[in-house]
Write an enzyme that holds these catalytic residues in place. Structure first.
Site, PDB file in Angstrom:
ATOM      1  N   ASP A  20     -11.781  -8.980 -11.249  1.00  0.00           N
ATOM      2  CA  ASP A  20     -11.128  -9.963 -10.397  1.00  0.00           C
ATOM      3  C   ASP A  20     -10.061 -10.720 -11.187  1.00  0.00           C
ATOM      4  O   ASP A  20     -10.294 -11.119 -12.336  1.00  0.00           O
ATOM      5  CB  ASP A  20     -12.218 -10.947  -9.916  1.00  0.00           C
ATOM      6  CG  ASP A  20     -11.776 -11.840  -8.789  1.00  0.00           C
ATOM      7  OD1 ASP A  20     -11.306 -11.310  -7.771  1.00  0.00           O
ATOM      8  OD2 ASP A  20     -11.914 -13.073  -8.925  1.00  0.00           O
TER       9      ASP A  20
ATOM     10  N   GLU B 119      -7.458  -6.198 -10.794  1.00  0.00           N
ATOM     11  CA  GLU B 119      -6.604  -6.841  -9.799  1.00  0.00           C
ATOM     12  C   GLU B 119      -5.465  -7.545 -10.527  1.00  0.00           C
ATOM     13  O   GLU B 119      -5.685  -8.581 -11.163  1.00  0.00           O
ATOM     14  CB  GLU B 119      -7.418  -7.855  -8.979  1.00  0.00           C
ATOM     15  CG  GLU B 119      -6.597  -8.513  -7.891  1.00  0.00           C
ATOM     16  CD  GLU B 119      -7.250  -9.753  -7.271  1.00  0.00           C
ATOM     17  OE1 GLU B 119      -6.937 -10.062  -6.119  1.00  0.00           O
ATOM     18  OE2 GLU B 119      -8.058 -10.423  -7.952  1.00  0.00           O
TER      19      GLU B 119
HETATM   20  C1  GLC Z   1      -9.607 -12.359  -5.905  1.00  0.00           C
HETATM   21  C2  GLC Z   1     -10.421 -11.856  -4.740  1.00  0.00           C
HETATM   22  C3  GLC Z   1     -10.495 -12.932  -3.709  1.00  0.00           C
HETATM   23  C4  GLC Z   1     -11.156 -14.152  -4.312  1.00  0.00           C
HETATM   24  C5  GLC Z   1     -10.406 -14.590  -5.567  1.00  0.00           C
HETATM   25  C6  GLC Z   1     -11.187 -15.610  -6.347  1.00  0.00           C
HETATM   26  O1  GLC Z   1      -8.292 -12.582  -5.560  1.00  0.00           O
HETATM   27  O2  GLC Z   1      -9.875 -10.658  -4.258  1.00  0.00           O
HETATM   28  O3  GLC Z   1     -11.172 -12.508  -2.565  1.00  0.00           O
HETATM   29  O4  GLC Z   1     -11.149 -15.214  -3.412  1.00  0.00           O
HETATM   30  O5  GLC Z   1     -10.178 -13.505  -6.442  1.00  0.00           O
HETATM   31  O6  GLC Z   1     -12.289 -15.019  -6.991  1.00  0.00           O
END
Ligand code: GLC
Length: 551
Positions: free
Chosen positions: A204, A245
């Site tokens: 994440d 991500e």
């Molecule tokens: C990422 C996730 C999202 C979440 C954020 C905080 O962007 O995809 O859903 O709210 O991280 O953890």
């Protein structure tokens, strides 16, 4: 045919499927999905042919950010089951050849995590330095992830008497990556889940995880953290991966694969995704073609992950304002469909008014551009969002298994489901697995065939992309070469019939249409007639070669 490469880079040939345990299948009738329900559905998942499941966070949580706010990194939220249920699930999945990756959410914890509770209440606690504190709230960073609820990346904690950093919601204090003890905790968490059989992690918020503020005390290069975590991962389990991500500009994303290809194995290509939606909205291949030209080259073991939609808003933050407005106008003109001024809180089918041709076009691209395709649960049957659910949760409704009132997701009173199902033309009566399974022409069966053909065509995921000039406006033509094989793909973004012409050189004598199984003799300049929103995948047959279709 057996084209699968023997080099163990399994993620390059994988088809990923993202799901949230709480919205997939409820086995005990309490309205919330659980590991028991998911385990019962493994045969379905193996049947559609996906090869790796990505589980969204299932850890104990107060649920203020749908589980992305963790209070215990070593457990299963009691609503979803137990660690025993988790292990039974991993074991059953492995028995069907399915790998599992899990969300690693370590940029922050929930403010209710015991680390934060101790950190705030005792300045001498070793946990104090697990977080990022300042006496005065700094001006920076200024960009906000959730501008609807937050006004700053800093929040004052009355108990601590200091401000703490939070890149996301104020109830998600950022961990201090500069602290070696925090890095050790992250490695320990990874080691725990690897020992329970997972094949890696969806990491994440990677850029925020690595972020060291200018006025902080950087202890070494932040990317060294990622190099070290990746090395740790490989020591513990040689074939495990990190899928990160990273939503940044083209010139910034390459860095996250590591200078020596030794950081993230895969990154979601948010850039491809945003350009894809602009191309779909404008019925013009140019935005996608230009973005594919701007993407940095990927190191040998690394890979893009391509997707159409994910569990968050469809962010369009890397587009120019006029481009974003065009996507809004085409796919979400109502302000209630938009979020944070930068994204859409919709799934694809209603965005394109249910036009099956455009739905197929989008997934054909996600499965044929260089990279590994990632599906979000429900995409295989064409599920829609429920705009009555606020914010990003609109696309996180329960999986629609049957036409029953609870969608076959749960036997609980439909009013008490984890989230309300959509109604009407995209409700479970109209869109569900049970009705689509026996119907050869259903989206589900089309998607199964796409998945199967993709697995038989490793050139697509692994090959080097070459963009071709099709001579037809609005048609994207590309070829992928890998291990002596060549695949050509054509995608018509326009609603009009188009004739695309490609020059087939280097010994091509015939083409196999991979989606219809037809073989054509072909060499020299060949013209392909594409219907509106039509797409084709062809394998090139060269004179010295046997026909290389699956047959
Ligand atoms: C990422 C996730 C999202 C979440 C954020 C905080 O962007 O995809 O859903 O709210 O991280 O953890």
């Amino acid at each position: 045919m057996g084209m699968a490469a023997a080099d163990d880079l399994w993620w390059k040939d994988a088809v990923l499927y993202c799901l949230d345990v709480e919205t997939f299948a409820d086995s005990d009738g309490d309205g919330c999905g659980d590991f028991g329900g998911l385990t019962d559905r493994i045969d379905y998942l193996a049947g559609i042919g996906v090869t790796c499941l990505w589980l969204m966070p299932f850890y104990p949580t107060p649920g203020q950010d749908d589980g992305y706010d963790v209070i215990d990194f070593y457990g299963v939220d009691p609503r979803l089951g137990t660690l025993g249920d988790f292990v039974a699930f991993v074991r059953t999945a492995a028995g069907r050849g399915l790998r599992i990756i899990v969300d690693l959410v370590v940029n922050h914890t929930s403010s209710q995590h015991p680390w934060f509770q101790q950190a705030r209440s005792d300045p001498a606690s070793p946990f104090r330095d697990y977080y990022v504190w300042r006496d005065e709230a700094p001006e920076s960073p200024t960009d906000l992830v959730f501008p609807d609820t937050e006004t700053s990346n800093w929040a004052y904690d009355g108990v601590a008497g200091q401000h703490y950093l939070h890149r996301f919601y104020a109830h998600q204090p950022d961990l201090n990556i500069s602290n070696p003890a925090v890095r050790e905790e992250i490695a320990k968490i990874m080691g725990f889940w690897l020992q329970l059989g997972v094949s890696g992690f969806r990491v994440d918020a990677v850029p925020y995880l690595l972020e060291v503020l200018p006025e902080g005390k950087p202890r070494g290069n932040a990317h060294d953290v990622l190099v070290a975590l990746r090395a740790f991962l490989s020591r513990r389990r040689g074939d495990a991966i990190l899928l990160g991500e990273v939503n940044l500009e083209p010139q910034e994303v390459r860095r996250f694969f590591g200078e020596h290809g030794d950081e993230l194995d895969m990154q979601f290509s948010f850039l491809t995704n945003q350009a894809l939606h602009l191309s779909l909205a404008r019925c013009d291949d140019a935005p996608l073609r230009q973005m594919l030209q701007r993407l940095p080259e990927v190191p040998a073991g690394c890979q893009w992950a391509n997707f159409v939609r994910n569990h968050d808003e469809l962010t369009l933050d890397k587009l120019q304002p006029q481009e974003r407005d065009d996507v809004f106008a085409a796919f979400g003109p109502d302000p209630g469909m938009q979020l944070f001024g930068r994204g859409l809180r919709r799934r694809l089918p209603p965005m394109v008014a249910g036009d099956r041709r455009r739905i197929e076009l989008a997934y054909s691209l996600a499965f044929s551009l260089p990279g590994t395709p990632v599906l979000l649960y429900g995409e295989e049957i064409g599920m829609a969002e429920n705009l009555n659910i606020p914010g990003r949760m609109s696309v996180r409704t329960p999986m629609q298994w049957t036409a029953e009132p609870g969608g076959g997701f749960s036997t609980a009173d439909p009013a008490s489901l984890r989230r309300p199902l959509p109604t009407g033309e995209y409700g479970p009566e109209a869109v569900n697995v049970a009705a689509q399974q026996p119907d050869t022409n259903s989206l589900l069966n089309w998607m199964e065939r796409l998945i199967r053909r993709r697995k038989e065509t490793p050139e697509l995921g692994r090959g080097n992309l070459r963009l071709l000039d099709s001579g037809a406006p609005g048609v994207l033509a590309h070829r992928s070469d890998y291990d002596g094989g060549t695949v050509l793909a054509l995608h018509n973004f326009t609603p009009h019939e188009r004739d695309a012409t490609l020059r087939l050189d280097d010994g091509c004598t015939a083409l196999v249409d991979l989606l219809s199984d037809r073989r054509h003799e072909a060499s020299g300049d060949v013209t392909f007639r594409l219907e509106g929103y039509g797409y084709r995948w062809y394998r090139v047959i060269r004179s010295a070669q046997q026909p290389a279709s699956h047959g």
